[in-house]
Design a protein around this motif. Structure first.
Motif, short mmCIF file in Angstrom:
data_model
loop_
_atom_site.label_atom_id
_atom_site.label_comp_id
_atom_site.label_asym_id
_atom_site.label_seq_id
_atom_site.Cartn_x
_atom_site.Cartn_y
_atom_site.Cartn_z
N ILE A 1 32.34 32.28 29.38
CA ILE A 1 33.63 33.62 30.32
C ILE A 1 34.42 34.24 28.42
N PRO A 2 34.95 33.78 27.84
CA PRO A 2 35.63 34.49 26.72
C PRO A 2 35.09 35.45 25.78
N PRO A 3 33.58 35.01 25.69
CA PRO A 3 32.95 36.08 24.65
C PRO A 3 32.82 37.61 25.44
N GLU B 1 37.94 34.97 36.61
CA GLU B 1 37.42 34.83 34.69
C GLU B 1 38.62 34.04 34.68
N ALA B 2 39.89 34.97 34.48
CA ALA B 2 40.62 34.42 33.49
C ALA B 2 40.82 33.01 34.52
N ALA B 3 41.72 32.87 36.13
CA ALA B 3 41.57 31.99 37.64
C ALA B 3 39.73 30.54 36.39
N GLY B 4 39.02 31.05 36.51
CA GLY B 4 38.63 30.42 36.36
C GLY B 4 38.18 29.24 34.95
N LEU B 5 38.85 30.14 33.47
CA LEU B 5 39.77 29.62 32.35
C LEU B 5 40.26 28.89 32.70
#
Length: 658
Positions: free
Chosen positions: A224-226, A242-246
């Motif tokens: 996710i971060p890249p 994506e923030a919730a996944g992290l």
């Protein structure tokens, strides 16, 4: 030159920063930057030896509590769905069951090859990639997990592990189309963590399987971060998911060296995203009722997880969420739990923790009312989602939903939503002054929905234009400039105002208006006693456009019911037979103070029923969920005049028997 003009407009309307972030993402694709950062070797970095399984994140509800809410009928429906999944069939987007496919045939390449178009999906796949992605979101795992938690049947747990291993073998980290979108990765990651907790005590949940699931969550989180820069550039649900996944991965794997950074990143962008994507009225940035629901589900998930790290929402975030819940509650039909199919609808329902139908908004909205407004709404089977997401009863009593405070217009047994918005983010549908009329739980003038984003022409997101919404178009032009599959430029803002009622029998009167290119469209809707509705449309030419004749086109979309059409003396009457009796729609066109001749066409599913004008193949359809379109009646009235044009439409409903 046209492309340059569109690019300049997009830069102005979307913002230089947003366009620049998107360009940065594309540059990273072409330079191989993302290929290096998301190589299988990078994503497969080993877990510490002490990490053998995922940390539980949610308190699971008591079986008795869930069964009391679900009832015997709900339990039987859940069992039937779980058995269907065990047999290898799933219901994508809440539609009919299809084969569950998690591994694609043939050789696979790095996800950037698919993103750049260098590698295609196998011919066996649906041409719309969403049908490849949807089963790999593992949304069906929530049905298996709920059935296992309530019934304890071991085969449900074994089915999950079997399907997980099929996906894991067929889609190595960073390889294949299932790794293209970090949003898809994040949604799968969250489903993994939930399933890992629910199935933890099953016989089939061996130490080896648990460890591999934990490794898979770490691999997904590292993807996710890249490319978070792309999610930021979209200014939509990509960033939130994506923030919730992290956040989820960081809390589920606290012993990893990356976990602290994941939690920080996830919490930071969740708060920023919600604050910037929910406007001052509470409407979500994607101008869509289904994406609004997705945003609330992500928020509920994060709200439940935050207790693990003692995280507190920022004040501005909570205020935005409160506005968002109010906005959607006001849009919901109290009798059915449905809402206007506003804007893009990709069928997303990421946490299906209820036996209610796909289109029922109550599971999410009632849970959100408890979590963010701290009050209860009328109870029912929809309360199950609140139990799973830790949104227990507040004890503050029930609030009636019959006349929820908002901007809607209400009759005794009917209500209407008049679409008027001022855009702060780009719209994907042209639907200003669209009217959604509801009567006794029936959507009389529905929004078309989306059907497909990536189908063959004409079904490449064709149901987004003003021509298929319940509004007026002028001179064959859309309301705004379409600049891509999901993008409109030259935004047209609409405004509304409540007006004094006229006469004792009138209950409410509202005006909406916007200024288009060369004209002003004003729509006044009013409701009288007896559920009698009147819609007055005025098209007023402006400036030099007053010297040329205008063509005005009024469109109404109606349910696929038995119909009768009559025309004469300047009046058009269409009668449609609802389950509660005949509904009458009467239309008159005027210009210069006199009745005007009307060119009328009625079609169904792209086929002409009455009139002389061949319809477009996209006319006469409604898409209740992604990939599904059902016939509807499409009525078009056109007239030409050099000056002001008026349409008057009256809806009359049969009265209830005493």
């Amino acid at each position: 030159m046209n492309r340059l003009i569109i690019l300049l407009k997009a830069t102005r309307e979307l913002g230089i920063r947003q366009v620049g972030l998107n360009a940065l993402y594309k540059l990273g694709l072409w330079t191989g930057h993302y290929r290096r950062l998301t190589s299988p070797e990078k994503l497969r970095a080993a877990l510490p030896g002490s990490v053998t399984e995922l940390r539980p994140l949610l308190p699971l509800p008591a079986r008795e509590e869930v069964m009391a809410v679900m009832g015997e009928d709900g339990w039987r429906r859940l069992q039937a769905e779980a058995e269907e999944i065990c047999a290898g069939r799933v219901r994508l987007f809440g539609a009919e069951a299809v084969e569950l496919v998690l591994a694609l045939p043939g050789e696979t390449g790095h996800w950037t090859e698919y993103e750049r178009g260098k590698r295609k999906l196998p011919q066996e796949c649906h041409p719309d990639i969403k049908f490849t992605w949807e089963p790999a979101r593992f949304g069906w795992a929530f049905s298996l997990g709920r059935a296992y938690h309530l019934g304890g049947e071991e085969r449900y747990a074994e089915a999950f592990w079997r399907y997980f291993e099929t996906f894991d073998r067929g889609n190595p980290p960073g390889m294949g189309a299932q790794w293209m979108s970090a949003q898809e990765v994040a949604l799968r990651l969250m489903a993994y963590t939930w399933a890992g907790q629910v199935f933890a005590g099953a016989i089939s949940s061996t130490p080896e399987r648990k460890r591999r699931l934990a490794e898979a969550v770490a691999e997904h989180a590292r993807r996710i971060p890249p490319t978070l820069v792309y999610a930021r550039s979209q200014h939509n649900n990509h960033l939130l998911t994506e923030a919730a996944g992290l956040l989820t991965a960081g809390l589920a794997l606290p012993d990893l060296k990356e976990s602290t950074r994941w939690v920080e990143l996830g919490w930071k962008w969740l708060n920023k995203g919600l604050q910037t994507q929910i406007d001052g009225y509470g409407e979500y940035s994607q101008h869509s009722s289904n994406y609004h629901r997705l945003m609330l589900q992500v928020s509920l998930w994060a709200h439940a997880l935050r207790r693990q790290a003692d995280l507190r929402w920022q004040f501005k975030t909570l205020e935005a969420l409160k506005r968002a819940v109010h906005w959607m509650l006001a849009l919901m039909d109290a009798e059915t739990g449905r809402a206007p199919n506003l804007g893009a609808n990709d069928g997303a329902y990421i946490f299906p923790l209820s036996t209610c139908p796909f289109e029922d908004q109550r599971p999410v909205l009632h849970a959100a009312a408890r979590a963010f407004l701290e009050y209860d709404l009328p109870h029912g089977t929809w309360d199950e989602m609140a139990l799973w997401l830790g949104a227990g009863k507040t004890g503050r009593g029930n609030i009636s939903m019959t006349r929820y405070l908002g901007d809607q217009v209400y009759g005794k047994n009917s209500w209407a939503y008049l679409r008027t918005t001022q855009y702060s983010s780009h719209p994907s549908h042209a639907d200003q002054l669209h009217l959604d009329l509801w009567w006794r739980g029936l959507n009389i003038t529905p929004d078309t929905g989306s059907y497909l984003y990536n189908g063959e022409k004409p079904w490449d997101n064709a149901l987004c234009s003003a021509f298929v919404h319940n509004t007026v178009t002028v001179d064959g032009r859309d309301q705004m400039t379409r600049a891509g599959k999901f993008l409109y430029l030259d935004w047209v803002n609409a405004y509304r105002k409540s007006l004094p009622v006229e006469g004792e029998a009138e209950l409410q009167r509202v005006r909406g208006l916007y200024r288009g290119r060369g004209y002003r469209h004003t729509r006044i809707i009013s409701v009288r006693e007896g559920d009698k509705w009147r819609v007055e449309d005025e098209i007023l030419p402006l400036g030099i456009w007053r010297r040329k004749p205008l063509q005005a086109r009024l469109h109404w979309l109606l349910p696929d019911w038995e119909w009768k059409l009559e025309e004469g003396n300047g009046l058009l009457q269409l009668r449609v037979k609802s389950p509660h009796g005949w509904v009458s729609v009467e239309i008159q066109a005027e210009a210069g103070g006199r009745s005007q001749n009307m060119e009328v066409s009625l079609c169904r599913a792209g086929e002409l029923l009455a009139g002389a004008v061949d319809p477009e193949p996209t006319r006469g359809w409604v898409s209740p969920t992604y990939g599904v379109k059902t016939p509807a009646l499409s009525l078009v009235i056109e007239t030409n005049y050099r000056g002001e044009i008026r349409f008057t439409t009256s809806f009359t409903f049969p009265q209830e028997e005493n």
